[in-house]
Design a protein around this motif. Structure first.
Motif, PDB file in Angstrom:
ATOM      1  N   HIS A 487      75.384   6.691  30.437  1.00 39.40           N
ATOM      2  CA  HIS A 487      76.573   6.656  31.126  1.00 39.40           C
ATOM      3  C   HIS A 487      76.301   7.177  32.717  1.00 39.40           C
ATOM      4  N   GLY A 488      75.057   7.743  32.993  1.00 36.81           N
ATOM      5  CA  GLY A 488      74.719   8.380  34.182  1.00 36.81           C
ATOM      6  C   GLY A 488      74.362   7.256  35.212  1.00 36.81           C
ATOM      7  N   PRO A 489      73.752   7.503  36.338  1.00 34.27           N
ATOM      8  CA  PRO A 489      73.682   9.097  36.730  1.00 34.27           C
ATOM      9  C   PRO A 489      75.124   9.528  37.209  1.00 34.27           C
ATOM     10  N   TYR A 490      74.996  10.852  37.627  1.00 36.45           N
ATOM     11  CA  TYR A 490      75.910  11.472  37.904  1.00 36.45           C
ATOM     12  C   TYR A 490      75.886  12.534  39.402  1.00 36.45           C
ATOM     13  N   HIS A 491      76.897  12.433  40.017  1.00 37.12           N
ATOM     14  CA  HIS A 491      76.967  13.087  41.211  1.00 37.12           C
ATOM     15  C   HIS A 491      77.235  14.615  41.068  1.00 37.12           C
ATOM     16  N   LEU A 492      78.017  15.054  39.970  1.00 38.74           N
ATOM     17  CA  LEU A 492      78.286  16.300  39.692  1.00 38.74           C
ATOM     18  C   LEU A 492      77.738  16.469  38.099  1.00 38.74           C
ATOM     19  N   VAL A 493      77.245  17.612  37.814  1.00 37.43           N
ATOM     20  CA  VAL A 493      77.291  18.040  36.453  1.00 37.43           C
ATOM     21  C   VAL A 493      77.738  19.457  36.440  1.00 37.43           C
ATOM     22  N   VAL A 494      78.678  19.544  35.468  1.00 35.68           N
ATOM     23  CA  VAL A 494      79.278  20.952  35.154  1.00 35.68           C
ATOM     24  C   VAL A 494      79.141  21.533  33.898  1.00 35.68           C
ATOM     25  N   ALA A 495      78.323  22.824  33.711  1.00 36.46           N
ATOM     26  CA  ALA A 495      78.192  23.255  32.511  1.00 36.46           C
ATOM     27  C   ALA A 495      78.897  24.636  32.636  1.00 36.46           C
ATOM     28  N   MET A 496      80.079  24.930  32.063  1.00 34.84           N
ATOM     29  CA  MET A 496      80.962  26.010  32.142  1.00 34.84           C
ATOM     30  C   MET A 496      80.829  26.884  30.972  1.00 34.84           C
ATOM     31  N   GLY A 497      80.477  28.022  30.613  1.00 34.71           N
ATOM     32  CA  GLY A 497      80.315  28.740  29.430  1.00 34.71           C
ATOM     33  C   GLY A 497      79.777  27.973  28.336  1.00 34.71           C
ATOM     34  N   VAL A 498      78.690  27.112  28.640  1.00 35.89           N
ATOM     35  CA  VAL A 498      78.032  26.401  27.546  1.00 35.89           C
ATOM     36  C   VAL A 498      76.615  26.874  27.249  1.00 35.89           C
ATOM     37  N   LEU A 499      75.990  27.072  28.514  1.00 37.81           N
ATOM     38  CA  LEU A 499      74.595  27.606  28.149  1.00 37.81           C
ATOM     39  C   LEU A 499      74.350  28.973  27.797  1.00 37.81           C
ATOM     40  N   CYS A 500      74.918  29.339  26.847  1.00 41.35           N
ATOM     41  CA  CYS A 500      75.010  30.697  26.223  1.00 41.35           C
ATOM     42  C   CYS A 500      75.219  30.798  24.912  1.00 41.35           C
ATOM     43  N   GLN A 501      75.112  31.967  24.097  1.00 39.04           N
ATOM     44  CA  GLN A 501      75.714  32.268  22.801  1.00 39.04           C
ATOM     45  C   GLN A 501      76.540  33.604  22.935  1.00 39.04           C
ATOM     46  N   TRP A 502      77.595  33.303  23.006  1.00 40.10           N
ATOM     47  CA  TRP A 502      78.529  34.087  23.383  1.00 40.10           C
ATOM     48  C   TRP A 502      79.808  34.267  22.387  1.00 40.10           C
ATOM     49  N   PRO A 503      80.308  35.186  21.783  1.00 38.20           N
ATOM     50  CA  PRO A 503      80.030  36.801  22.097  1.00 38.20           C
ATOM     51  C   PRO A 503      78.935  37.418  21.415  1.00 38.20           C
ATOM     52  N   GLU A 504      78.006  36.456  20.568  1.00 33.74           N
ATOM     53  CA  GLU A 504      77.082  37.016  19.801  1.00 33.74           C
ATOM     54  C   GLU A 504      75.837  37.857  20.638  1.00 33.74           C
ATOM     55  N   THR A 505      75.705  37.525  21.858  1.00 30.52           N
ATOM     56  CA  THR A 505      74.775  38.424  22.671  1.00 30.52           C
ATOM     57  C   THR A 505      75.428  39.259  23.474  1.00 30.52           C
ATOM     58  N   LYS A 506      76.757  39.339  23.297  1.00 29.09           N
ATOM     59  CA  LYS A 506      77.233  40.763  24.096  1.00 29.09           C
ATOM     60  C   LYS A 506      76.541  42.065  23.919  1.00 29.09           C
ATOM     61  N   THR A 507      76.196  42.314  22.609  1.00 32.64           N
ATOM     62  CA  THR A 507      75.639  43.761  22.255  1.00 32.64           C
ATOM     63  C   THR A 507      74.059  43.718  22.037  1.00 32.64           C
ATOM     64  N   MET A 508      73.414  42.584  22.100  1.00 28.42           N
ATOM     65  CA  MET A 508      71.978  42.369  21.950  1.00 28.42           C
ATOM     66  C   MET A 508      71.141  42.978  23.189  1.00 28.42           C
ATOM     67  N   ASP A 509      70.117  43.540  22.638  1.00 27.32           N
ATOM     68  CA  ASP A 509      69.087  44.173  23.692  1.00 27.32           C
ATOM     69  C   ASP A 509      68.001  43.080  23.766  1.00 27.32           C
ATOM     70  N   ASP A 510      67.865  42.131  23.164  1.00 26.44           N
ATOM     71  CA  ASP A 510      66.553  41.025  23.291  1.00 26.44           C
ATOM     72  C   ASP A 510      67.333  39.912  22.551  1.00 26.44           C
ATOM     73  N   ILE A 511      67.333  38.845  23.398  1.00 29.86           N
ATOM     74  CA  ILE A 511      67.795  37.702  22.868  1.00 29.86           C
ATOM     75  C   ILE A 511      66.688  36.550  22.996  1.00 29.86           C
ATOM     76  N   SER A 512      65.403  36.939  23.086  1.00 32.29           N
ATOM     77  CA  SER A 512      64.257  36.027  23.287  1.00 32.29           C
ATOM     78  C   SER A 512      63.962  35.116  22.083  1.00 32.29           C
ATOM     79  N   GLU A 513      64.509  35.659  20.928  1.00 33.52           N
ATOM     80  CA  GLU A 513      64.271  34.689  19.533  1.00 33.52           C
ATOM     81  C   GLU A 513      65.562  34.018  19.383  1.00 33.52           C
ATOM     82  N   TYR A 514      66.729  34.593  19.631  1.00 33.99           N
ATOM     83  CA  TYR A 514      67.998  34.187  19.162  1.00 33.99           C
ATOM     84  C   TYR A 514      68.508  33.022  20.080  1.00 33.99           C
ATOM     85  N   TYR A 515      68.253  33.071  21.469  1.00 32.23           N
ATOM     86  CA  TYR A 515      68.530  31.933  22.542  1.00 32.23           C
ATOM     87  C   TYR A 515      67.666  32.332  23.521  1.00 32.23           C
ATOM     88  N   PRO A 516      66.296  31.640  23.139  1.00 27.91           N
ATOM     89  CA  PRO A 516      65.138  31.793  24.339  1.00 27.91           C
ATOM     90  C   PRO A 516      65.388  31.152  25.656  1.00 27.91           C
TER      91      PRO A 516
END
Length: 595
Positions: A487-516
């Motif tokens: 379906h591409g290519p694209y002039h604009l790609v938006v990724a809003m609130g997607v590249l994360c694990q939230w709220p799971e990472t809110k209180t974590m001190d190290d996410i290197s294993e959970y979401y590297p």
């Protein structure tokens, strides 16, 4: 703009003191009108006072005032609106009509039978759209077909009846389905039309169900039915009284019939009270569509027995339980009612209701009315119900939550549109969830071009497709890399609130294993491949910063300092997976300057 209800007001001052004649007059001849008028007022914020049809509009200002018309079955051989059309045509006040329907026999509406004055009335409303966009919401496809024959369909959108959007629950159909298992101990009936002799035995069987279960016989119309309910017997001539008695309860004498009405009948002048009283029932069934809608909005299994094209169209459009009243001319029993309800699909109702609600909300916004009340709450809701679990593998997703809402990123999208400066852009909404972001991008920021929304969640995609208000420009697809590339290519790609694990990472001190960080970069690599040269990448509310990635050798930050939020809500981490001391992203909008 200042909004005004033009027509029947749903709020009747001193309702308890009104005579039957006053109640009928103030409710437009049928108290069922209060149901959709109440919903129109709630979803638009117009009212509670109203401007009656035919009243002078001279004091209104076309640049500051807007008329909201709660509509019903105005199109039909039964009424000529030519005189009203002449009065409305004298002023150019913007108008929005909600709930227009055509009325005819059960087999369909004859467009040729509709008076020319009524077609003129419809044209007057259509000509008063705020910005030339559709400004009339229709009850169903049959009404749309009739209007198409006059070449007027471009200004209309099918949304069903506004009364479908009183209850804010996104799982209303499922809740009703679960109540089917309960024993039927109490049945209420919206009383039918005593001038349809073919349905006399049916009405008597419904009355019998009310009587045997101590339910409510809800009277809406005609005027003598209201007089019976309010015990105004002196205002009913004897022939009419006996006609009603013989139609509803022929076994009783006059005194017994009056006692029966005192014990079982009620006329509601308040929609909240009406719906509240319906919650006490196990079933609501009858031939009055808005009496049945009171039951539906109360979360009670309810059935409409259709007597004409108007009621049938509404039931089909809104996917509520219904049957042809002619199939039960000899009467109906509890087992038959159960069969009708058991055939009904509550999940389909919920999906359909959300789709119709999205259409209605889009029409309102296109006419400068921000939806209020239950409608935006229904569309915002993330459904969590049996049979509606997220169809997504956690290890395949970035952000698992698929809830979204409109206008969360208005300033950011405005900055992206300004920086892009492409006439017909191709835009990818990565992680489009249930479609709010797609609607906002298409309606407010990119009025031309193509928008593709992808999401890994099957149910989210299904809702986004149902709620798609721009099917000609917006596509919803899965997130398979080959599909995105096709379906591409694209002039604009938006990724809003997607590249994360939230709220799971809110209180974590190290996410290197959970979401590297490597997963974050792998997704950025795909984005880079999908972008055209000089294309834009917009990433916000992520767990990692784009400026910390290796792809900054190919990207440059687009500076919009007056629009950049200083802090994002989602917690930021170093590539090592340790929390950052600050939560400043260092940029959310990037231009691809090198391949």
């Amino acid at each position: 703009m200042r909004l005004h209800i033009y027509g029947t007001s749903p709020y009747l001052p001193d309702a308890s003191c009104l005579s039957a004649d006053e109640l009928s007059q103030q409710s437009g001849g049928n108290t069922g009108n209060l149901m959709f008028c109440h919903s129109v007022s709630r979803m638009t914020g117009a009212g509670p006072r109203s401007i009656p049809w035919g009243a002078s509009l001279d004091e209104l200002d076309p640049s500051h005032d807007l008329l909201v018309l709660p509509l019903a079955n105005q199109l039909g051989a039964h009424v000529d609106l030519g005189v009203l059309a002449e009065k409305m045509a004298r002023q150019k006040i913007p108008m929005v009509g909600l709930g227009l329907g055509a009325q005819g026999p059960i087999h369909g509406v004859d467009a040729a039978a509709i008076p020319q004055g009524s077609w003129k009335w419809l044209r007057v409303i259509l000509e008063r759209s705020v910005d030339g966009k559709p400004n009339i919401a229709l009850r169903g496809e049959e009404t749309l077909r009739v209007i198409e024959e006059q070449g007027l369909a471009d200004g209309c959108i099918v949304t069903g009846c506004p009364s479908n959007f009183i209850n804010p629950s996104a799982t209303l159909g499922r809740e009703i389905s679960r109540r089917r298992a309960r024993p039927v101990k109490r049945i209420s009936v919206p009383a039918g039309n005593p001038f349809l002799p073919q349905h006399r035995l049916l009405e008597q069987s419904l009355r019998g169900l009310v009587e045997s279960t101590h339910g409510i016989y809800v009277c809406q119309h005609p005027i003598d039915m209201l007089r019976l309910t309010k015990h105004e017997y002196d205002d009913i001539d004897r022939a009419t009284f006996h006609k009603y008695r013989n139609y509803i309860h022929p076994e009783l004498d006059d005194a017994g019939f009056m006692d029966w009405f005192r014990a079982h009948a009620h006329a509601f002048a308040s929609v909240p009270e009406w719906i509240s009283m319906m919650t006490r029932n196990d079933v609501v069934i009858g031939t009055r569509i808005h009496g049945v809608m009171a039951g539906i909005q109360a979360g009670v299994p309810s059935v409409c027995l259709c007597i004409d094209s108007r009621t049938k169209e509404l039931c089909q459009t809104m996917a509520i339980p219904y049957a042809d009243a002619n199939d039960y001319r000899d009467g109906i029993c509890v087992d038959a009612i159960r069969e009708i309800i058991d055939r009904w699909d509550g999940r389909q109702y919920d999906d359909n209701r959300r789709m119709l609600g999205a259409r209605l909300a889009s029409l309102l916004r296109d006419n400068r009315i921000e939806p209020r009340g239950a409608l935006p709450e229904l569309l915002r809701a993330r459904v969590h119900a049996p049979g509606f679990e997220a169809s997504v593998a956690v290890d395949a997703a970035h952000q698992v939550s698929t809830h979204s809402s409109r206008d969360r990123y208005r300033d950011i999208f405005s900055a992206a549109a300004l920086a892009l400066n492409v006439v017909n852009p191709s835009v990818l909404s990565f992680g489009c969830a249930d479609g709010y972001e797609l609607d906002e991008l298409a309606a407010e920021h990119f009025h031309h071009g193509r928008i593709v929304g992808c999401d890994i969640d099957l149910d989210a995609r299904r809702i986004a497709k149902l709620c798609n208000a721009h099917p000609g420009r917006v596509q919803v697809i899965g997130s398979d890399p080959q599909l995105l590339a096709a379906h591409g290519p694209y002039h604009l790609v938006v990724a809003m609130g997607v590249l994360c694990q939230w709220p799971e990472t809110k209180t974590m001190d190290d996410i290197s294993e959970y979401y590297p960080f490597s997963r974050f970069e792998a997704q950025l690599e795909q984005f880079m491949d999908l972008l055209v040269p000089e294309g834009l990448l917009c990433v916000y509310n992520s767990n990692y910063r784009v400026i910390d990635s290796r792809f900054m050798a190919h990207l440059e930050v687009v500076k919009n300092p007056e629009l950049i939020p200083a802090l994002q809500a989602v917690r930021l981490f170093h590539p090592s997976g340790r929390p950052r001391a600050d939560n400043v992203s260092g940029g959310f909008l990037f231009r691809k300057v090198r391949p």
